[in-house]
Design an enzyme around this catalytic site. Sequence first.
Site, PDB file in Angstrom:
ATOM      1  N   CYS A 139      47.664  51.503  51.394  1.00  0.00           N
ATOM      2  CA  CYS A 139      49.029  51.740  50.918  1.00  0.00           C
ATOM      3  C   CYS A 139      49.783  50.410  50.811  1.00  0.00           C
ATOM      4  O   CYS A 139      49.971  49.719  51.802  1.00  0.00           O
ATOM      5  CB  CYS A 139      49.754  52.686  51.877  1.00  0.00           C
ATOM      6  N   CYS A 380      31.956  35.244  10.962  1.00  0.00           N
ATOM      7  CA  CYS A 380      32.064  36.273  11.997  1.00  0.00           C
ATOM      8  C   CYS A 380      31.298  35.880  13.256  1.00  0.00           C
ATOM      9  O   CYS A 380      30.107  35.599  13.199  1.00  0.00           O
ATOM     10  CB  CYS A 380      31.548  37.616  11.458  1.00  0.00           C
TER      11      CYS A 380
END
Lengths: 434, 442
Positions: A139, A380
Amino acid sequence: MADLTTDFIGIKSPNPFWLASAPPTDKEYNVRRAFEAGWGGVVWKTLGSEGPPVVNVNGPRYGAIYGADRRLLGLNNIELITDRDLFTNLEEIKRVKADYPDRAIIVSLMVPCEEEAWKAILPLVEDTGADGIELNFGCPHGMSERGMGAAVGQVPEYIEMVTRWCKQYYSKPVIVKLTPNITDVRKPAAAAHRGGADAVSLINTINSITSVNLDTMSPEPSIDGKGTHGGYCGPAVKPIAMSMVSEIARAEATAGMPISGIGGITTWRDAAEFMALGCGNVQVCTAAMTYGFKIVREMISGLSQWMDEKGYTDTSQFVGMAVPNTTDWQYLNLNYIAKAVIDQDLCISCGRCFAACEDTSHQAIAMSEDRTFTVIDEECVACNLCVNVCPVENCITMEEMATGAIDPRTGRVVEAEYANWTTHPNNPAATAAE
Amino acid sequence: MPANVLTDGIQPARLTPAEYEQNFADLHAPLDPHEALVAADRCYFCHDAPCITACPTEIDIPLFIRQIATGTPEAAARTIFDQNILGGMCARVCPTETLCEQACVREAAEGKPVLIGQLQRYATDILMDKAVHPFERAALSGKKIAVVGAGPAGLAAAHRLAMLGHDVVVMDARAKSGGLNEYGIAAYKSTDDFAAREVDWLLQIGGIEIKHGMAFGRDVTLADLQLEYDAVFLGMGLGGVNGLGLEGADKSGMSDAVDFIADLRQASDLSALPVGRDVVVIGGGMTAVDAAVQAKLLGALNVTLVYRRSRARMNASVYEQDLAASKGVRIITNASPVAVHGNGTVREVEFEYTDDDLTPTGQTVRLAADQVFAAIGQTLQGEDLPKLERGKIKVSATGLTSLKGVWAGGDCATGGDDLTVTAVAEGRDAALDIHASLMGGA
Ligand SMILES: Cc1cc2nc3c(=O)[nH]c(=O)nc-3n(C[C@H](O)[C@H](O)[C@H](O)COP(=O)(O)OP(=O)(O)OC[C@H]3O[C@@H](n4cnc5c(N)ncnc54)[C@H](O)[C@@H]3O)c2cc1C
Ligand SMILES: Cc1cc2nc3c(=O)[nH]c(=O)nc-3n(C[C@H](O)[C@H](O)[C@H](O)COP(=O)(O)O)c2cc1C
Ligand code: SF4
Ligand code: SF4
Ligand code: SF4
């Protein structure tokens, strides 16, 4: 239909879907209804020590991030552990477990980092008949300011020490729940392992501020004009959680240690992905908080359909299957060469691939007068950006170049052999390959 | 007994007040903020977006939609008004199905375009409701420009000229500004007196004087204007109508669709407006559809729209045709009117079936009619105009006519379709050219 029965560290449940420790599991009423809806197990909302329970804020405790049509993508909370009396919770756990012996009930715990505190609570938990405990070392708000939760989870020595106490004073499986608010999640996982933990579960929520109110200049959720960081969960955290899970699954010190996967699991597919990365089961919080308990029915039907299609008869058959394929960058095959290919029949000429590649990548997409978009193989680099931004599914694909072909970008022949960075000539630290 | 839909002849008050209200409400209810966000989210923010190219005023559609999506509809409205000061009206009346939304890549992809028109309305409504005007005038130039016609073309030209620092005098023959926005557009597209509100909002720029009741050709000539002003813009639209040229076309019950629509638009009480039980509309364009639909909405029992060629040749878009059909208008094609029957008052119209080349077949059909609207095209009126071409004032790409110092745009000029948005584009572009020519070199 595939059998979803799961055995996780000796704890059996009719399916691998557990509710994570959170509001959905905060009381008997919820948990009974969750079991009726079909959840395989629950991790009860975290209990604290005996005495006056913690208090929550009395204003908003959640903040959210939305996608299209207000689809909730990320949730942030500043809720603490259970604000109900310890003994009320324990009685309820005992009652529910007695009524649902086939379902898993794990009790989440968070007490001060002192042996006495653990020694006091563990027998009480043992008495409920629950199947195991989960140590909430995650927590990230409120409790951590009091030296608990993430404050413990960030110090491997504490994790090891507390885990050891738990194994000493409690007879059933101990799961250690890890915080992601740490640089290297393998360290606390290894500490849990050394302390004798049966499993780790991750992730708890991530420190977060979801939004700032630009009128009041307060972070949201705002309590009387002030906000604090909360814990982030929901679909947005899934990639982070999966990466952390994979690191623990691959690390030498923790390899083979059972993992309960948590973080953004919303569909059967999310669950299957976590399990492929080494999780024996999964836990769900935000998806249930968004849509209600019924979503588990889709998770069950989806996972069993997929298992049937793949010929799996038991969840253990695919747990960890993706772990061997998760590697370091340096071991990726640099001789693998692909090119983007645009399917002109599917293309709707939006030009997003062009804008992305032209403005921010490799200028590898050509746009004609009549808005035809084509990939320039000479430029590319197969980065995949166009695929990611194209709004039409499967319109742009990455096609692997055949061995022996010549890559028009580099003019080099595509090699059949695998070769990675460790042997690459540009790597000053390369181990000679030839 | 009060009239109802079955009462024969041309009668007022065929419907209940609630029916009038419902029939003439907004065709598309405005998007609420959540609907707008969902609709905006569907835009792909295309590169060099095809929707922009398809908009005659070239509004930066992906930009304004993104501004809506990010919670700044006022900024979105400004993006719209930058290009199209009548963006509010255009959002309501543009045949988007043949313009921006037809070009939208999502129309190609799934037949469901981004709701560009409705999003445009959403943004412009928000800014206009704040009653602020987003533009200021540049330093005054000392030039004075005459604009003939306060329709979309004239207003767009006037606004842009005023913004650039010139003083503008607009003259219009009618009592109200707006041109066909005020007198022609279907009532359910421009509700709540939007046309007049839009003109008031537009005039907040300042520097524009409008003289109503001043007819070009009657009260003032082109030569007068050329003498008195630094430049002239002609935007008087098409004031005349084509006649049916039929025997019996002067019978009572026969009228022009544009007059019917203008009366309807100006009616303060729709129930006072009489309409026939059996209405026949002759024509195949937007005006014919609007007349037919509104006659139906006023309570006519049977409304038939008759066009002399086939459906594919109709000027009204498929969307408009479907709208007419959905309101209960019957569409008959390939039939040309040949005679009007009746004793002083029309009772029947006779049509002869014709093919797309209007070749007569010799076969005829008669339709019962107590009211007939002709909607077979409008014409340019006036003498001593600049050179014409195919019945309109011939202009260059920037609106310059054959006469030095005289520009023209909108329906009265060549170039572009007869649409509100085209008129706005032409008015704006002519203003920019006037500005360039007046300030040239400076
Ligand atoms: C019934 C009907 C429905 C339509 N529906 C649509 C629609 O839904 N969507 C769409 O995009 N387009 C529609 N149109 C077309 C659109 O209205 C016109 O293209 C547009 O109004 C043209 O603008 P304009 O400024 O050129 O002319 P107009 O709007 O005709 O304005 C001309 C102005 O000049 C004034 N004027 C005329 N003669 C003189 C003179 N001699 N002296 C002084 N002033 C004069 C007039 O009073 C008028 O104010 C429709 C047209 C009609 C007739
Ligand atoms: C409101 C709220 C309260 C939570 N309380 C606890 C808690 O008491 N104990 C705990 O271990 N985790 C708690 N969590 C973390 C969840 O158990 C879970 O680890 C996290 O939400 C990630 O999973 P998800 O993405 O499925 O929500 C809480 C989460 C939320 C949203
Ligand atoms: S359900 Fe909504 S209104 Fe009720 S406590 Fe929760 S946030 Fe507040
Ligand atoms: S992003 Fe996809 S759909 Fe758009 S132009 Fe490129 S390939 Fe075509
Ligand atoms: S074409 Fe459609 S999706 Fe593309 S920018 Fe225009 S409105 Fe958006």
